[in-house]
Motif scaffolding. Sequence first.
Motif, PDB file in Angstrom:
ATOM      1  N   ASP A 132     113.933  21.205 100.427  1.00 17.97           N
ATOM      2  CA  ASP A 132     113.903  22.651 100.654  1.00 17.97           C
ATOM      3  C   ASP A 132     115.103  23.365 100.031  1.00 17.97           C
ATOM      4  O   ASP A 132     115.201  24.594 100.111  1.00 17.97           O
ATOM      5  N   MET A 133     115.994  22.632  99.405  1.00 14.57           N
ATOM      6  CA  MET A 133     117.193  23.228  98.817  1.00 14.57           C
ATOM      7  C   MET A 133     116.878  23.784  97.425  1.00 14.57           C
ATOM      8  O   MET A 133     116.129  23.177  96.659  1.00 14.57           O
ATOM      9  N   PRO A 134     117.428  24.954  97.079  1.00 18.04           N
ATOM     10  CA  PRO A 134     117.254  25.450  95.703  1.00 18.04           C
ATOM     11  C   PRO A 134     117.858  24.471  94.705  1.00 18.04           C
ATOM     12  O   PRO A 134     118.925  23.899  94.941  1.00 18.04           O
ATOM     13  N   VAL A 135     117.183  24.265  93.602  1.00 16.59           N
ATOM     14  CA  VAL A 135     117.647  23.282  92.624  1.00 16.59           C
ATOM     15  C   VAL A 135     119.013  23.662  92.069  1.00 16.59           C
ATOM     16  O   VAL A 135     119.784  22.796  91.645  1.00 16.59           O
ATOM     17  N   GLY A 136     119.332  24.955  92.079  1.00 18.33           N
ATOM     18  CA  GLY A 136     120.629  25.368  91.579  1.00 18.33           C
ATOM     19  C   GLY A 136     121.777  24.918  92.455  1.00 18.33           C
ATOM     20  O   GLY A 136     122.928  24.930  92.023  1.00 18.33           O
ATOM     21  N   ASN A 137     121.492  24.515  93.695  1.00 20.27           N
ATOM     22  CA  ASN A 137     122.538  24.063  94.609  1.00 20.27           C
ATOM     23  C   ASN A 137     122.756  22.559  94.564  1.00 20.27           C
ATOM     24  O   ASN A 137     123.623  22.040  95.267  1.00 20.27           O
ATOM     25  N   LEU A 138     121.983  21.851  93.758  1.00 20.05           N
ATOM     26  CA  LEU A 138     122.113  20.401  93.691  1.00 20.05           C
ATOM     27  C   LEU A 138     123.404  20.014  92.986  1.00 20.05           C
ATOM     28  O   LEU A 138     123.843  20.676  92.043  1.00 20.05           O
ATOM     29  N   SER A 139     123.985  18.908  93.432  1.00 14.17           N
ATOM     30  CA  SER A 139     125.131  18.353  92.727  1.00 14.17           C
ATOM     31  C   SER A 139     124.634  17.635  91.468  1.00 14.17           C
ATOM     32  O   SER A 139     123.432  17.490  91.245  1.00 14.17           O
ATOM     33  N   ASN A 140     125.581  17.162  90.666  1.00 11.25           N
ATOM     34  CA  ASN A 140     125.199  16.505  89.414  1.00 11.25           C
ATOM     35  C   ASN A 140     124.402  15.230  89.669  1.00 11.25           C
ATOM     36  O   ASN A 140     123.395  14.972  89.016  1.00 11.25           O
ATOM     37  N   GLY A 141     124.852  14.420  90.628  1.00  7.79           N
ATOM     38  CA  GLY A 141     124.118  13.195  90.929  1.00  7.79           C
ATOM     39  C   GLY A 141     122.749  13.475  91.517  1.00  7.79           C
ATOM     40  O   GLY A 141     121.770  12.787  91.204  1.00  7.79           O
ATOM     41  N   GLN A 142     122.646  14.498  92.387  1.00  4.49           N
ATOM     42  CA  GLN A 142     121.351  14.864  92.957  1.00  4.49           C
ATOM     43  C   GLN A 142     120.403  15.375  91.881  1.00  4.49           C
ATOM     44  O   GLN A 142     119.195  15.121  91.927  1.00  4.49           O
ATOM     45  N   THR A 143     120.946  16.091  90.902  1.00  5.07           N
ATOM     46  CA  THR A 143     120.119  16.588  89.801  1.00  5.07           C
ATOM     47  C   THR A 143     119.515  15.437  89.016  1.00  5.07           C
ATOM     48  O   THR A 143     118.340  15.476  88.619  1.00  5.07           O
ATOM     49  N   ARG A 144     120.283  14.388  88.788  1.00  6.19           N
ATOM     50  CA  ARG A 144     119.782  13.233  88.051  1.00  6.19           C
ATOM     51  C   ARG A 144     118.637  12.566  88.797  1.00  6.19           C
ATOM     52  O   ARG A 144     117.620  12.198  88.211  1.00  6.19           O
ATOM     53  N   ARG A 145     118.794  12.427  90.099  1.00  2.99           N
ATOM     54  CA  ARG A 145     117.722  11.819  90.891  1.00  2.99           C
ATOM     55  C   ARG A 145     116.466  12.685  90.867  1.00  2.99           C
ATOM     56  O   ARG A 145     115.343  12.159  90.775  1.00  2.99           O
TER      57      ARG A 145
ATOM     58  N   ARG B 199     122.930  23.782 107.017  1.00  2.00           N
ATOM     59  CA  ARG B 199     123.405  22.579 106.323  1.00  2.00           C
ATOM     60  C   ARG B 199     124.903  22.684 106.071  1.00  2.00           C
ATOM     61  O   ARG B 199     125.366  23.596 105.400  1.00  2.00           O
ATOM     62  N   GLU B 200     125.648  21.715 106.616  1.00  2.00           N
ATOM     63  CA  GLU B 200     127.102  21.714 106.488  1.00  2.00           C
ATOM     64  C   GLU B 200     127.512  20.963 105.221  1.00  2.00           C
ATOM     65  O   GLU B 200     127.051  19.849 104.967  1.00  2.00           O
ATOM     66  N   ILE B 201     128.383  21.574 104.444  1.00  2.46           N
ATOM     67  CA  ILE B 201     128.851  20.959 103.208  1.00  2.46           C
ATOM     68  C   ILE B 201     130.300  20.505 103.344  1.00  2.46           C
ATOM     69  O   ILE B 201     130.627  19.347 103.092  1.00  2.46           O
ATOM     70  N   LEU B 202     131.168  21.398 103.739  1.00  2.78           N
ATOM     71  CA  LEU B 202     132.581  21.078 103.934  1.00  2.78           C
ATOM     72  C   LEU B 202     133.000  21.519 105.329  1.00  2.78           C
ATOM     73  O   LEU B 202     132.621  22.593 105.788  1.00  2.78           O
ATOM     74  N   GLY B 203     133.797  20.672 106.004  1.00  2.00           N
ATOM     75  CA  GLY B 203     134.273  21.014 107.331  1.00  2.00           C
ATOM     76  C   GLY B 203     133.223  20.816 108.400  1.00  2.00           C
ATOM     77  O   GLY B 203     132.113  20.328 108.148  1.00  2.00           O
TER      78      GLY B 203
ATOM     79  N   PHE C 260     136.979  11.654  96.119  1.00  2.00           N
ATOM     80  CA  PHE C 260     135.812  10.794  96.032  1.00  2.00           C
ATOM     81  C   PHE C 260     134.813  11.173  97.117  1.00  2.00           C
ATOM     82  O   PHE C 260     135.125  11.930  98.032  1.00  2.00           O
ATOM     83  N   GLY C 261     133.628  10.615  97.004  1.00  2.00           N
ATOM     84  CA  GLY C 261     132.584  10.880  97.981  1.00  2.00           C
ATOM     85  C   GLY C 261     131.220  10.719  97.352  1.00  2.00           C
ATOM     86  O   GLY C 261     131.069  10.827  96.125  1.00  2.00           O
ATOM     87  N   PRO C 262     130.192  10.462  98.156  1.00  2.00           N
ATOM     88  CA  PRO C 262     128.833  10.299  97.619  1.00  2.00           C
ATOM     89  C   PRO C 262     128.303  11.599  97.041  1.00  2.00           C
ATOM     90  O   PRO C 262     128.853  12.683  97.267  1.00  2.00           O
ATOM     91  N   ASN C 263     127.223  11.486  96.266  1.00  2.00           N
ATOM     92  CA  ASN C 263     126.578  12.669  95.708  1.00  2.00           C
ATOM     93  C   ASN C 263     126.153  13.603  96.836  1.00  2.00           C
ATOM     94  O   ASN C 263     125.553  13.175  97.823  1.00  2.00           O
ATOM     95  N   GLY C 264     126.485  14.890  96.685  1.00  2.00           N
ATOM     96  CA  GLY C 264     126.128  15.872  97.697  1.00  2.00           C
ATOM     97  C   GLY C 264     127.120  16.002  98.828  1.00  2.00           C
ATOM     98  O   GLY C 264     126.846  16.710  99.812  1.00  2.00           O
ATOM     99  N   SER C 265     128.279  15.353  98.726  1.00  2.00           N
ATOM    100  CA  SER C 265     129.267  15.420  99.808  1.00  2.00           C
ATOM    101  C   SER C 265     130.129  16.673  99.735  1.00  2.00           C
ATOM    102  O   SER C 265     130.913  16.926 100.659  1.00  2.00           O
ATOM    103  N   GLY C 266     130.024  17.444  98.662  1.00  2.00           N
ATOM    104  CA  GLY C 266     130.768  18.699  98.573  1.00  2.00           C
ATOM    105  C   GLY C 266     131.911  18.689  97.578  1.00  2.00           C
ATOM    106  O   GLY C 266     132.732  19.615  97.572  1.00  2.00           O
ATOM    107  N   LYS C 267     131.989  17.684  96.712  1.00  2.00           N
ATOM    108  CA  LYS C 267     133.085  17.619  95.742  1.00  2.00           C
ATOM    109  C   LYS C 267     133.017  18.784  94.759  1.00  2.00           C
ATOM    110  O   LYS C 267     134.034  19.435  94.467  1.00  2.00           O
ATOM    111  N   THR C 268     131.829  19.062  94.244  1.00  2.00           N
ATOM    112  CA  THR C 268     131.670  20.173  93.307  1.00  2.00           C
ATOM    113  C   THR C 268     131.959  21.504  93.989  1.00  2.00           C
ATOM    114  O   THR C 268     132.582  22.401  93.406  1.00  2.00           O
ATOM    115  N   THR C 269     131.528  21.637  95.250  1.00  2.00           N
ATOM    116  CA  THR C 269     131.830  22.857  96.015  1.00  2.00           C
ATOM    117  C   THR C 269     133.331  23.018  96.203  1.00  2.00           C
ATOM    118  O   THR C 269     133.872  24.124  96.078  1.00  2.00           O
TER     119      THR C 269
END
Length: 660
Positions: free
Chosen positions: A205-218, A352-356, A382-391
Motif C-alpha cells: 500500500d506504500m507509494p512506490v516513490g517512498n521505497l528505499s533503494n533495496g525495496q525498489t530492486r525487490r 508506519r514508523e520510520i525513525l524513532g 547500517f540497517g536493513p532495507n527500509g529501516s530509514g537510512k535514506t530518510t
Amino acid sequence: MPQTIVPGVGSPSFQRFLKELQKLADATPPLIQLYDATFYRQYPSSTVKHDPANPPLFAGTNFVLPSSSSNPQYWAVIGPSNAGKTTFLEVLRGHHMCIPPTARSYPYLSEQNTLLRNHASRSPSAAIHYVGFGDQGGVLGSLGIKGGYMSARYESRKEATDFSVMDYLKGNTELNPYEKVNADQVALQDLTQVIQELKLDNLIDMPVGNLSNGQTRRARIAKALLGKPEVLLLDEPFMGLDPSTRATLSPLLFKLAQASSPRLVLALRPQDPVPDWITDLVYLNPKLQIAAQGEKKKVLVKAGEKKTGEKATASPSVEGGASPSPSAFMKEQKVGEPVVEMKKVVVKYGDREILGSWKKDGTSQRQTFNWTVSKGQRWGVFGPNGSGKTTLISLICSDHPLAYSLNIRMFGRGRLPQLGQPGISIFDIQARIGHSSPEVHAFFPRSLTIRQTIENAWAETFLGTPDLTWERNEIVETVLYWFQEELNPHFKPRDQGKKFDPFWKALDHRSTGWADTLHFRDVSVSSQRVLLFLRAVVKKPELVVLDEAFGGMDAEVRDKCMVFLIEGTRRFSQDYESGGKRMRKLEKADTYDETFGVKITGLANDQALICVSHVKEEVPEVVREWMCLPEAGEGKPVRFGRLKKPLNSDEDGWNEIWGI
C-alpha cells in the motif's frame, strides 16, 4: 487407442528409453544462439575500417543459451565494471547491430511446434525481459514513474501519479488507461506468491516513490517475474541489498532457475560472490571480448589468471599475515564542534514508523531518535532495507520537509530562525556538505562534461555556475590526472616495465582535453559513481556523506577512491618480486605535488564522515563509530557501537553490527 508401454526400471530397454528422452530434451532448439557474431552500436562504415567512435563489440562471439537440457545450465556474466556486462545483456535481448545479421537468432521462439503462451511471446522483446539496477533513473525512474526533484518522495501531499506498489505490480500506472481487450491479467496466486517470496507484504500500500533503494530492486524483480518471460536478464541484482535480503534472494532465484520459469542470466559485480547454484560463466575483459566461457570452475581459474588492473589499497596487509598494518584507523581523531544534532526525532508515514518511536529493551516505553555527529568523527550507518537510512540522510541534507519542523540543528543552527539566531539556508547546508548517493546519481544531469561534473562541487545546484578560483581549477586538474584511467574510457597506459606508479602513469598523459568532450552520460556506471564521489570530497566539506557511494565500482577502483578519501594524493608503488605482488607505501613527496601544482589532503580533523553501506568492503577503514537502525515496524531499538579495527578485516565486528 494404442498405449505407450514404459519398460521396466533397470532393464536395457529402459536405459535406451532414457537415452531417447535425453536426445529429445537436447534436441529442443536453443533460446538464444550467437554464431561468429560481431556487434556495433551503429551500423559500421564501409569506408572506415577502425572507427574509434563505433568500435566492434564482442567480435566473433559464439554463445548458446539452451531452452532445456538434461544437464541444467545456470549462467552468469562476470568481469570488471568496464568490461561491458550490461552491453552483453543488451546483445542477448536483441539490441545493437549484429554483423552478419543471421549470426544472432532465437530458434526456440521461432519454432512452430513450441508451446508458447501466446503469439506475442515469440518476439524477443516480449520473451526476454531485462532488469537493471545501475543508471536507471533512480527509484521513480526505474519503476517507470517520473519524479521531478529529490524531495518529492517525502512530501505528504499525494499526487495522482503516486501509485502504490500493488498498482505497480498489477500494471495500473496510467492516469487514463485504455481498456485492454483480452489482456493478460496478473493471476492472484502468482501475485501473492511473488509478494511473499520477495518480502513485499508490508509495502503493497506504500507509494512506490517512498521505497528505499533495496525495496525498489525487490519490486522490480517481482514485476518482471509477473510478466512470465522466457528469459529474465538480471543486471547486478544483489547491489543495494542488505545481507539478510541478499541471502534470501539467491535461493529464490535458484528456485526460479530450476523450474525454468523463467530462465535466468545474471550479471554480477566483481565484489559479488558467484552463487553456488550457478553452473556456467561468461567472463568478459575490458576490451569488450569474451575471455572465457563454460563451466564455472574452469572459467574462474582463467579469470583469476587475468590481470584486471593494479590494485591500490589504503591499508596494505602485513606480509604473511591477515591483520592490517597500522593505518589511519589507529590515529586518534580530535572531536570538534557538532555538525549534526538530532533530538527526539520521530518520522512517521501515517501509522508506519520510520525513525524513532522504538521500544526500549525490556520495556513498553518508546524511544525517540537522538544522534550527534561532530567534526573529527567517522560514522558508519547500517540497517536493513527500509529501516530509514535514506530518510535519515534526507533529513541531514534538508531534502526532507520534516527537516524544518523536527529538532534538528545543522552546523549549530536550525532550519528556522530562532531568538537571536537566523536559520540556516538550504544553500548554506549544501555548500558545507559533500553528498554522493543513488538519489544524487538518479537526478544528476547527464549533459554535463566530466570536468563540469567535478567543478559542480562548488555550485549551488546541479546546473548552477560553479564558484571557481585558480586553486580550485588546479584541484580539478589534479583529480583528472589521478583518475584518468577510471574516467576516460579511451585511456591507454604506457608500458611501465617492472615498476608501476600510478602517479607517473598520470604524468604520461597530462592532457585533459578528453574531460571537456566526454559527458557524464558517455561513461560507465562505475565511472559515474567515481565522478560523484570526487564531486563530494574535492571541495573539502565539513561533512562528507557517502550513501552507497562505492556501489557499482570494481574493487581496485573502490580501493583507489578510499586511498584518495583518507590520504589525498599520497602515492603508492607496486613492486614485483619473485613473480608476486607486494604493496609498498611511499612517504609523501612534495616534489610530486609541486609537479601537479597543488596538494590534495585526505580527511582532516575539521571534517566529519557518514558512510552508509550494506557491504563491509565498501566501508572506509577510518570509520570507528557505528549505528544500526532496526527494520521499520519491528519496534526494536537503535543500536550504537565502536569498532576495534577496520571493518574490511573484522568479520566479528560486521556480524555484531548486523546481529548475526
